[in-house]
Motif scaffolding. Sequence first.
Motif, PDB file in Angstrom:
ATOM      1  N   PHE A 108       0.848  -1.188   0.000  1.00  0.00           N
ATOM      2  CA  PHE A 108       0.000   0.000   0.000  1.00  0.00           C
ATOM      3  C   PHE A 108       0.886   1.242   0.000  1.00  0.00           C
ATOM      4  O   PHE A 108       1.871   1.314   0.735  1.00  0.00           O
ATOM      5  CB  PHE A 108      -0.892   0.016   1.241  1.00  0.00           C
ATOM      6  N   THR A 109       0.523   2.218  -0.819  1.00  0.00           N
ATOM      7  CA  THR A 109       1.209   3.501  -0.827  1.00  0.00           C
ATOM      8  C   THR A 109       0.170   4.604  -0.832  1.00  0.00           C
ATOM      9  O   THR A 109      -0.727   4.606  -1.680  1.00  0.00           O
ATOM     10  CB  THR A 109       2.120   3.659  -2.058  1.00  0.00           C
ATOM     11  N   GLY A 110       0.262   5.496   0.121  1.00  0.00           N
ATOM     12  CA  GLY A 110      -0.693   6.589   0.202  1.00  0.00           C
ATOM     13  C   GLY A 110      -0.067   7.802   0.855  1.00  0.00           C
ATOM     14  O   GLY A 110       1.115   7.809   1.208  1.00  0.00           O
ATOM     15  N   GLU A 111      -0.862   8.837   1.046  1.00  0.00           N
ATOM     16  CA  GLU A 111      -0.380  10.086   1.619  1.00  0.00           C
ATOM     17  C   GLU A 111      -1.049  10.335   2.963  1.00  0.00           C
ATOM     18  O   GLU A 111      -2.248  10.092   3.127  1.00  0.00           O
ATOM     19  CB  GLU A 111      -0.687  11.254   0.674  1.00  0.00           C
ATOM     20  N   ALA A 112      -0.268  10.790   3.926  1.00  0.00           N
ATOM     21  CA  ALA A 112      -0.795  11.108   5.244  1.00  0.00           C
ATOM     22  C   ALA A 112      -1.503  12.460   5.184  1.00  0.00           C
ATOM     23  O   ALA A 112      -0.858  13.493   5.007  1.00  0.00           O
ATOM     24  CB  ALA A 112       0.326  11.141   6.275  1.00  0.00           C
ATOM     25  N   THR A 113      -2.818  12.436   5.304  1.00  0.00           N
ATOM     26  CA  THR A 113      -3.594  13.666   5.190  1.00  0.00           C
ATOM     27  C   THR A 113      -4.475  13.936   6.395  1.00  0.00           C
ATOM     28  O   THR A 113      -4.857  15.080   6.634  1.00  0.00           O
ATOM     29  CB  THR A 113      -4.489  13.630   3.931  1.00  0.00           C
ATOM     30  N   LYS A 114      -4.830  12.888   7.154  1.00  0.00           N
ATOM     31  CA  LYS A 114      -5.746  13.077   8.280  1.00  0.00           C
ATOM     32  C   LYS A 114      -5.333  12.202   9.447  1.00  0.00           C
ATOM     33  O   LYS A 114      -5.098  11.005   9.282  1.00  0.00           O
ATOM     34  CB  LYS A 114      -7.183  12.762   7.856  1.00  0.00           C
TER      35      LYS A 114
END
Length: 328
Positions: A108-114
């Motif tokens: 999994f690859t994502g962005e820390a936004t919340k």
Amino acid sequence: MKKLLLGLSSILLLSIFLAACQGTGEEATKEEVHTDEEHDHSEGEETNQEAPEKITIEGIADHYHTGDTIKLTAVLEEETESDHWHWYSRESSDGEWVAISGQETDTFTGEATKDGIEIKVVLYGSDDKPEFQSAPVKVVIDDHHGHDEESKQIYNGYFEDSQVKERELSDWEGDWQSVYPYLLSGDLDEVFAHKAESGDMTEEEYKEYYKVGYETNVNRITIENNVVTFFEDGKEYSGEYASDGYEILTYEKGNRGVRYIFKLVDGSEEAPQYIQFSDHNIFPVDSNHYHLYWGDDREALLEEVTNWPTYYPSNLDAEDLVRDMLAH
């Protein structure tokens, strides 16, 4: 009469035929919709799965900063031929799981936004039913000094005297490790290279500068209930400390810093008479890392600006430290 009966029979047969065809069509349509709902794990779909927790998610960091990249890996505890993965998120522990679009492998690859988002992964079998799943992991976002302009100014050492407040030793409670061994091993070279890209020194010069700054034989410190324990060269010694105020210092570049000072009130002979914290904060807040000065001469310590042993939480590894330092 025969013609009339024949006509009615024909109409009746035609009605039955049409009803049968219509019924078949409705059943087919319902089956198709059911199939889509059952197996289309598209973004925004609310999904609750029931499956054994036989998957471990690796790679979750102690905390992230806003905009950091989140990289996770699903590790299956049992062998299987299935490779149909889906990742899900929810905003709280009592929220609904929602499929994350485009995440259909064991990574999994994502962005820390919340802050507080929970993530889990599900492995589906050949029948497209959940076979295994993971326990949720939580994404913690801690931007430390904030992203607003005032917070940035304070972090960089520009503030008014009126903004400075007293602090308790509890602001630094925890188990802390020195970053000096990581510098010596080369784990922090990426940080120095990054500084050299926009700074006024080379990577090697930055490394030498921080080598002098980080140098210490105290590789671990614990702080609990006003008791500070130092771990140095295989031995440990402790002291109880009480607040002795703070001092505002002005540095050569024109920016300023605050030293929060604590005095020994009880403890072993090896414990220093004074410890002074500097962590870029100027009012009560839990510290995420700090520079520490210690010794028996309060005033002499205030003059020390070249050697500032630096401590981060002991549960952080080299990758965590690098990410945190790059964020500042």
